[in-house]
Design an enzyme around this catalytic site. Sequence first.
Site, PDB file in Angstrom:
ATOM      1  N   GLY A 143     161.953  30.264  41.644  1.00 55.61           N
ATOM      2  CA  GLY A 143     160.571  30.697  41.387  1.00 55.61           C
ATOM      3  C   GLY A 143     160.182  31.878  42.261  1.00 55.61           C
ATOM      4  N   VAL A 144     161.166  32.697  42.611  1.00 57.61           N
ATOM      5  CA  VAL A 144     160.916  33.810  43.544  1.00 57.61           C
ATOM      6  C   VAL A 144     159.984  34.864  42.949  1.00 57.61           C
ATOM      7  N   THR A 145     159.916  34.937  41.615  1.00 56.31           N
ATOM      8  CA  THR A 145     159.080  35.960  40.980  1.00 56.31           C
ATOM      9  C   THR A 145     157.623  35.517  40.835  1.00 56.31           C
TER      10      THR A 145
ATOM     11  N   SER B 244     154.042  26.191  35.467  1.00 56.83           N
ATOM     12  CA  SER B 244     153.029  25.683  36.391  1.00 56.83           C
ATOM     13  C   SER B 244     151.621  25.634  35.792  1.00 56.83           C
TER      14      SER B 244
ATOM     15  N   ALA C   5     158.719  26.486  38.324  1.00 56.10           N
ATOM     16  CA  ALA C   5     158.078  25.497  37.451  1.00 56.10           C
ATOM     17  C   ALA C   5     157.310  26.209  36.350  1.00 56.10           C
TER      18      ALA C   5
ATOM     19  N   LYS D 200     155.843  16.461  37.524  1.00 58.62           N
ATOM     20  CA  LYS D 200     155.866  16.680  38.971  1.00 58.62           C
ATOM     21  C   LYS D 200     155.936  15.354  39.749  1.00 58.62           C
TER      22      LYS D 200
ATOM     23  N   TYR E 127     152.335  18.172  32.905  1.00 59.25           N
ATOM     24  CA  TYR E 127     152.743  18.853  34.139  1.00 59.25           C
ATOM     25  C   TYR E 127     152.709  17.866  35.313  1.00 59.25           C
TER      26      TYR E 127
ATOM     27  N   GLU F  16     147.874  17.914  41.608  1.00 58.43           N
ATOM     28  CA  GLU F  16     147.768  17.374  40.244  1.00 58.43           C
ATOM     29  C   GLU F  16     148.318  15.944  40.173  1.00 58.43           C
TER      30      GLU F  16
ATOM     31  N   HIS G 231     146.058  26.990  45.394  1.00 59.75           N
ATOM     32  CA  HIS G 231     146.007  28.166  46.260  1.00 59.75           C
ATOM     33  C   HIS G 231     146.181  29.420  45.421  1.00 59.75           C
TER      34      HIS G 231
ATOM     35  N   THR H   9     152.287  18.746  44.185  1.00 59.73           N
ATOM     36  CA  THR H   9     150.977  19.284  43.817  1.00 59.73           C
ATOM     37  C   THR H   9     149.863  18.243  43.857  1.00 59.73           C
TER      38      THR H   9
ATOM     39  N   GLN I  22     153.841  33.692  42.241  1.00 55.96           N
ATOM     40  CA  GLN I  22     152.911  33.990  43.347  1.00 55.96           C
ATOM     41  C   GLN I  22     153.475  33.524  44.700  1.00 55.96           C
ATOM     42  N   ASP I  23     153.834  32.239  44.783  1.00 56.71           N
ATOM     43  CA  ASP I  23     154.267  31.693  46.077  1.00 56.71           C
ATOM     44  C   ASP I  23     155.632  32.241  46.479  1.00 56.71           C
TER      45      ASP I  23
HETATM   46  P1  NAP Z   1     153.896  30.641  39.320  1.00 56.34           P
HETATM   47  O1  NAP Z   1     153.254  31.881  39.830  1.00 56.34           O
HETATM   48  O2  NAP Z   1     153.611  30.164  37.944  1.00 56.34           O
HETATM   49  O3  NAP Z   1     155.493  30.848  39.485  1.00 56.34           O
HETATM   50  C1  NAP Z   1     156.401  29.987  38.883  1.00 56.34           C
HETATM   51  C2  NAP Z   1     157.795  30.527  39.086  1.00 56.34           C
HETATM   52  O4  NAP Z   1     158.728  29.667  38.431  1.00 56.34           O
HETATM   53  C3  NAP Z   1     158.022  31.925  38.477  1.00 56.34           C
HETATM   54  O5  NAP Z   1     158.908  32.641  39.306  1.00 56.34           O
HETATM   55  C4  NAP Z   1     158.705  31.592  37.156  1.00 56.34           C
HETATM   56  O6  NAP Z   1     159.495  32.647  36.647  1.00 56.34           O
HETATM   57  C5  NAP Z   1     159.590  30.450  37.606  1.00 56.34           C
HETATM   58  N1  NAP Z   1     160.091  29.645  36.498  1.00 56.34           N
HETATM   59  C6  NAP Z   1     159.384  29.057  35.504  1.00 56.34           C
HETATM   60  N2  NAP Z   1     160.216  28.415  34.662  1.00 56.34           N
HETATM   61  C7  NAP Z   1     161.472  28.594  35.137  1.00 56.34           C
HETATM   62  C8  NAP Z   1     162.752  28.196  34.699  1.00 56.34           C
HETATM   63  N3  NAP Z   1     162.931  27.480  33.583  1.00 56.34           N
HETATM   64  N4  NAP Z   1     163.828  28.567  35.429  1.00 56.34           N
HETATM   65  C9  NAP Z   1     163.687  29.320  36.541  1.00 56.34           C
HETATM   66  N5  NAP Z   1     162.494  29.753  36.993  1.00 56.34           N
HETATM   67  C10 NAP Z   1     161.403  29.384  36.306  1.00 56.34           C
HETATM   68  O7  NAP Z   1     153.597  29.414  40.300  1.00 56.34           O
HETATM   69  P2  NAP Z   1     153.055  29.425  41.817  1.00 56.34           P
HETATM   70  O8  NAP Z   1     151.579  29.411  41.796  1.00 56.34           O
HETATM   71  O9  NAP Z   1     153.776  30.466  42.581  1.00 56.34           O
HETATM   72  O10 NAP Z   1     153.516  27.974  42.288  1.00 56.34           O
HETATM   73  C11 NAP Z   1     154.803  27.750  42.857  1.00 56.34           C
HETATM   74  C12 NAP Z   1     155.164  26.284  42.724  1.00 56.34           C
HETATM   75  O11 NAP Z   1     154.193  25.487  43.405  1.00 56.34           O
HETATM   76  C13 NAP Z   1     155.208  25.742  41.311  1.00 56.34           C
HETATM   77  O12 NAP Z   1     156.218  24.764  41.260  1.00 56.34           O
HETATM   78  C14 NAP Z   1     153.852  25.094  41.113  1.00 56.34           C
HETATM   79  O13 NAP Z   1     153.928  24.083  40.138  1.00 56.34           O
HETATM   80  C15 NAP Z   1     153.600  24.555  42.497  1.00 56.34           C
HETATM   81  N6  NAP Z   1     152.211  24.438  42.918  1.00 56.34           N
HETATM   82  C16 NAP Z   1     151.377  25.500  42.818  1.00 56.34           C
HETATM   83  C17 NAP Z   1     150.079  25.393  43.275  1.00 56.34           C
HETATM   84  C18 NAP Z   1     149.112  26.543  43.194  1.00 56.34           C
HETATM   85  O14 NAP Z   1     147.911  26.304  43.305  1.00 56.34           O
HETATM   86  N7  NAP Z   1     149.587  27.777  43.070  1.00 56.34           N
HETATM   87  C19 NAP Z   1     149.640  24.179  43.839  1.00 56.34           C
HETATM   88  C20 NAP Z   1     150.540  23.125  43.942  1.00 56.34           C
HETATM   89  C21 NAP Z   1     151.836  23.268  43.488  1.00 56.34           C
HETATM   90  P3  NAP Z   1     158.839  33.836  35.756  1.00 56.34           P
HETATM   91  O15 NAP Z   1     158.186  34.770  36.753  1.00 56.34           O
HETATM   92  O16 NAP Z   1     160.009  34.413  35.075  1.00 56.34           O
HETATM   93  O17 NAP Z   1     157.832  33.193  34.847  1.00 56.34           O
HETATM   94  N1  GDD Z   2     143.103  28.113  33.487  1.00 55.23           N
HETATM   95  C1  GDD Z   2     141.814  27.916  33.148  1.00 55.23           C
HETATM   96  N2  GDD Z   2     141.250  28.748  32.216  1.00 55.23           N
HETATM   97  N3  GDD Z   2     141.125  26.915  33.736  1.00 55.23           N
HETATM   98  C2  GDD Z   2     139.830  26.770  33.395  1.00 55.23           C
HETATM   99  C3  GDD Z   2     139.194  27.599  32.477  1.00 55.23           C
HETATM  100  C4  GDD Z   2     139.938  28.631  31.833  1.00 55.23           C
HETATM  101  O1  GDD Z   2     139.463  29.377  30.996  1.00 55.23           O
HETATM  102  N4  GDD Z   2     137.899  27.202  32.373  1.00 55.23           N
HETATM  103  C5  GDD Z   2     137.730  26.175  33.208  1.00 55.23           C
HETATM  104  N5  GDD Z   2     138.897  25.892  33.821  1.00 55.23           N
HETATM  105  C6  GDD Z   2     139.111  24.781  34.765  1.00 55.23           C
HETATM  106  C7  GDD Z   2     140.291  23.881  34.372  1.00 55.23           C
HETATM  107  O2  GDD Z   2     139.899  22.970  33.336  1.00 55.23           O
HETATM  108  C8  GDD Z   2     140.571  23.200  35.710  1.00 55.23           C
HETATM  109  O3  GDD Z   2     139.731  22.091  35.871  1.00 55.23           O
HETATM  110  C9  GDD Z   2     140.190  24.266  36.739  1.00 55.23           C
HETATM  111  O4  GDD Z   2     139.463  25.286  36.032  1.00 55.23           O
HETATM  112  C10 GDD Z   2     141.399  24.921  37.418  1.00 55.23           C
HETATM  113  O5  GDD Z   2     142.293  25.344  36.433  1.00 55.23           O
HETATM  114  P1  GDD Z   2     143.563  26.263  36.777  1.00 55.23           P
HETATM  115  O6  GDD Z   2     143.134  27.455  37.547  1.00 55.23           O
HETATM  116  O7  GDD Z   2     144.316  26.469  35.516  1.00 55.23           O
HETATM  117  O8  GDD Z   2     144.389  25.371  37.823  1.00 55.23           O
HETATM  118  P2  GDD Z   2     144.780  23.823  37.800  1.00 55.23           P
HETATM  119  O9  GDD Z   2     143.955  23.145  38.853  1.00 55.23           O
HETATM  120  O10 GDD Z   2     144.767  23.257  36.451  1.00 55.23           O
HETATM  121  O11 GDD Z   2     146.309  23.882  38.265  1.00 55.23           O
HETATM  122  C11 GDD Z   2     146.714  24.716  39.347  1.00 55.23           C
HETATM  123  O12 GDD Z   2     146.646  23.996  40.557  1.00 55.23           O
HETATM  124  C12 GDD Z   2     147.534  22.874  40.654  1.00 55.23           C
HETATM  125  C13 GDD Z   2     147.307  22.226  42.020  1.00 55.23           C
HETATM  126  O13 GDD Z   2     146.211  21.369  41.937  1.00 55.23           O
HETATM  127  C14 GDD Z   2     148.143  25.197  39.044  1.00 55.23           C
HETATM  128  O14 GDD Z   2     148.498  26.165  39.998  1.00 55.23           O
HETATM  129  C15 GDD Z   2     149.144  24.055  39.134  1.00 55.23           C
HETATM  130  O15 GDD Z   2     150.462  24.569  39.018  1.00 55.23           O
HETATM  131  C16 GDD Z   2     148.975  23.370  40.504  1.00 55.23           C
HETATM  132  O16 GDD Z   2     149.874  22.303  40.623  1.00 55.23           O
END
Ligand code: NAP
Ligand code: GDD
Length: 373
Positions: free
Chosen positions: A11-13, A92, A90, A163, A159, A137, A189, A135, A15-16
């Site tokens: 997942g190097v490409t 995600s 993931a 997870k 999802y 979630e 984040h 997560t 955000q995290d």
């Molecule tokens: P993200 O921006 O959606 O990045 C996901 C990464 O996974 C991308 O590099 C994507 O590649 C890669 N990927 C997806 N499917 C793949 C596959 N089949 N094989 C190989 N690589 C694949 O997610 P993030 O926000 O950086 O989050 C990083 C991790 O933390 C995820 O596992 C996410 O579920 C978890 N997480 C995120 C949050 C949050 O709030 N950001 C919170 C809790 C947990 P492409 O660039 O090619 O799409």
């Molecule tokens: N994406 C999105 N788009 N969310 C919306 C919208 C919209 O138009 N309108 C309202 N929301 C609400 C969603 O219903 C959710 O309750 C909240 O905004 C946050 O949605 P997201 O930003 O899509 O994030 P998430 O909380 O569902 O999931 C993210 O955080 C998780 C950690 O708690 C992702 O990064 C997951 O990968 C991560 O695990």
Amino acid sequence: MADQKVAFITGVTGQDGAYLSEFLLKKGYKVHGLKRRSSLFNTDRIDHLYQDPHVDNQNFILHYGDMTDSTNLTRLIQKIQPDEIYNLAAMSHVRVSFEMPEYVADVDGIGTLRILEAVRLLGLEKKTRIYQASTSELYGKIQEVPQKESTPFYPRSPYGVAKIYAYWITVNYREAYNMFACNGILFNHESPIRGETFVTRKTTRAISRIALGLQDKFYLGNLDAKRDWGHAKDYVRMMWMILQADEPEDWVIATGKSTTVRDFVRMAFAEVGVSIVFEGDGINEKAFVESCSNEKYQIPLGQEVLSIDERYYRPTEVDLLIGDATKAKEKLGWECQYELSDLVKDMMQSDLKLMLKGQYLEEGGYRTMNYYE
Ligand code: NAP
Ligand code: GDD
């Protein structure tokens, strides 16, 4: 460097992955990243870290691969012999996971097993430490407020369910094979490089365009949902700290503050000097411009800038997330450096700059309009 540490990031490409790569390179690591083959470039977030593969002693190396391909993952881990693996790959997006549940189970759930099993098969249990991107979630329909390591899980999406498998298989490999495998249970984040379809970035992009007169309004789903939003830079530092701990454990990482989507929207508009007022309920709720104090961004008073579109609701929603990161603070000394207000400012400034640069100036097309989840 004889004792240079080697990390492998899936997942190097993302955000995290991008922030973590930067962080580890600054610490002197050699960083290997897994990227998917794509018909278009998918390395925007890490292009600044790119090193010419023709020069010697590269510290940032990308490999093609996929979480669905265990032979590829095993071969890469064998070649790289990593000291640390950060499993961030993931699908995600929670809403999208309802559309492709089987794929999400494979990538987010079984993908984690493939990494753990590769390390075991290769006899690297003692050498390689593993971070699993778990997560908030997992808490889904919350059983306790705030949520901490001991709070029972109740996932509310494919999802979250995928997870939860990844979480437990990580715990199981730790206990069964004495592996240094840890879950970081990270709450939401965000950052200027957050995927454009998550609610924060969707909002800051849209408001930047509205402020510049490029679009009139945007659409969201559930405005009542509450999230514990932190800055991704604070959270990737913690991923590394988790793998430097004395013992392998699971950790909640969160700010301990929760905000509604509605208030996030308010805060983002305030960054361009616009105060908005919400009227109506449920799917009939709308937001209008009440006042505008910044001469640079003149939006007509009374303009409708936000409506609700039911398509952005989820079949089952996570209403409230608020984390308790006491354990990480007390045992690892982790602290948040960014407040939510800093995060909103950072994201708005970055998106305004991007829109001004002209990347998104064209009208029409799904990238600029209201097509996102
Ligand atoms: P993200 O921006 O959606 O990045 C996901 C990464 O996974 C991308 O590099 C994507 O590649 C890669 N990927 C997806 N499917 C793949 C596959 N089949 N094989 C190989 N690589 C694949 O997610 P993030 O926000 O950086 O989050 C990083 C991790 O933390 C995820 O596992 C996410 O579920 C978890 N997480 C995120 C949050 C949050 O709030 N950001 C919170 C809790 C947990 P492409 O660039 O090619 O799409
Ligand atoms: N994406 C999105 N788009 N969310 C919306 C919208 C919209 O138009 N309108 C309202 N929301 C609400 C969603 O219903 C959710 O309750 C909240 O905004 C946050 O949605 P997201 O930003 O899509 O994030 P998430 O909380 O569902 O999931 C993210 O955080 C998780 C950690 O708690 C992702 O990064 C997951 O990968 C991560 O695990």
